[in-house]
Write a protein that holds these residues in place. Structure first.
Motif, PDB file in Angstrom:
ATOM      1  N   HIS A  33       2.158   6.585  -2.993  1.00 52.67           N
ATOM      2  CA  HIS A  33       1.932   5.139  -2.898  1.00 52.67           C
ATOM      3  C   HIS A  33       2.154   4.716  -1.450  1.00 52.67           C
ATOM      4  N   ASP A  35       2.233   1.773   1.170  1.00 49.58           N
ATOM      5  CA  ASP A  35       2.398   0.318   1.296  1.00 49.58           C
ATOM      6  C   ASP A  35       2.002  -0.184   2.679  1.00 49.58           C
ATOM      7  N   HIS A  67      -1.706   0.378  -1.276  1.00 46.22           N
ATOM      8  CA  HIS A  67      -1.370  -0.986  -1.716  1.00 46.22           C
ATOM      9  C   HIS A  67      -1.432  -1.901  -0.502  1.00 46.22           C
ATOM     10  N   MET A  69      -0.971  -5.173   1.320  1.00 44.96           N
ATOM     11  CA  MET A  69      -0.326  -6.490   1.320  1.00 44.96           C
ATOM     12  C   MET A  69      -0.722  -7.128   2.637  1.00 44.96           C
ATOM     13  N   ASP A 176       5.449  -1.820  -9.787  1.00 41.58           N
ATOM     14  CA  ASP A 176       5.914  -1.521  -8.426  1.00 41.58           C
ATOM     15  C   ASP A 176       7.080  -2.421  -8.027  1.00 41.58           C
TER      16      ASP A 176
HETATM   17 ZN    ZN Z   1       3.631  -1.106  -3.233  1.00 43.15          ZN
END
Ligand code: ZN
Ligand code: DX5
Length: 219
Positions: A33, A35, A67, A69, A176
Motif C-alpha cells: 500500500h 500512500d 492511495h 491523497m 485503512d
Molecule cells: Zn492509505
C-alpha cells in the motif's frame, strides 16, 4: 474473496525502502500500500511516482496499491500508471469529474478505487460501484500513520459489504487506518477483505510473526 494484507510503507524506513518492501513481502504480505500525500489535500507530504518506479526497477513485482491523497488527481494517475502501479485509489472530492478519473485509471491499464473518509457518506462509492474494483474505507482521517481506529466506521464497512454482495462484479472492500492484531478480527467480521496496516507492521521487529498473527486473526 481471499483476504489481502497490504502493509502501508508510510511507516517503513525510507532510507532502505527497497529492502523494507522486499522483507515485508517475504514475510507474507500480499500487496504493498503506497500512500501519496501532497501537503494540499492532506497536511503531510510523502512519496511520488519516481519512488514507485524505483521499487519496480529494484525488482519488486508484487501488486502495488496506490492511495492518492492529492488534489487534483488526474495528472498523477498517468504518472503512477507509467511508474508501475496496479491499482489507483483516489478521493472523489479531490477530482473535478469522478467518472472521467475512473475511466482514465482503467484506460491506463490499472484497477480503480474510490476512497471515503471517516466523516463522509459512502454515496459516491455506491454510485460508481459497478465501475470500480475497490472501495477504500478510511478508518482514520487521512494524513498520518499511527492514529487510532475510528469505531464508527465499522457500521459503514457492514453497509458497504451488503451492497457489494448484491452486485455481479467483484469489488474489494479495503479498510485503512488504525488496524492492529487486536482489532483486525472485528474489521474482518464487519465485512472487510483487504486490510491496510502501517505502524502495526513496520513498528515491529519480526514482520513475519506479525503478519502470521494478523492472518490467523482473520481466518
Ligand atoms: Zn492509505
Ligand atoms: C493514512 C494512510 C494509511 C496509514 C495507515 O492517511 O492512508 O495508509 O498510513 O497507517 P496505520 O496502520 O499506522 O494507521
Amino acid at each position: 474473496m481471499n483476504k489481502i494484507i497490504a502493509p502501508s510503507i508510510l511507516s517503513a524506513n525510507f532510507a532502505k525502502l527497497g529492502d523494507e518492501v522486499r522483507s515485508v513481502l517475504d514475510a507474507g504480505a500480499d500487496w504493498i500500500h503506497f500512500d501519496v500525500m501532497d501537503n494540499h489535500y492532506v497536511p503531510n507530504l510523502t512519496i511520488g511516482p519516481m519512488v514507485c518506479k524505483s521499487l519496480r526497477e529494484f525488482g519488486i513485482k508484487d501488486f502495488i496499491d496506490v492511495h492518492l491523497m492529492v488534489e487534483p488527481v488526474d495528472g498523477l494517475v498517468k504518472m503512477f500508471a507509467n511508474a508501475g502501479a496496479d491499482l489507483i485509489s483516489f478521493h472523489p472530492n479531490a477530482t473535478a469529474n469522478v467518472s472521467e478519473t475512473i475511466n482514465k485509471i482503467k484506460d491506463l491499464g490499472c484497477q480503480a478505487g474510490i476512497a471515503i473518509n471517516p466523516g463522509e457518506e459512502v454515496t459516491v462509492a455506491e454510485q460508481y460501484l459497478e465501475d470500480i474494483d475497490l472501495v477504500l474505507l478510511m478508518s482514520v482521517n487521512p494524513g498520518f500513520g499511527g492514529q487510532k481506529f475510528i469505531d464508527a466506521v465499522l457500521a459503514k464497512i457492514s453497509y458497504m459489504r451488503n451492497l457489494i454482495d448484491k452486485i455481479p462484479n467483484e469489488v474489494r472492500l479495503e479498510v485503512d487506518g488504525g488496524i492492529n492484531p487486536e482489532n483486525i478480527s472485528v474489521v474482518s467480521e464487519a465485512g472487510a477483505d483487504t486490510f491496510v496496516l502501517g505502524s502495526a507492521i513496520f513498528n515491529t521487529d519480526d514482520y513475519s510473526n506479525t503478519i502470521s498473527a494478523l492472518r490467523s486473526n482473520i481466518s
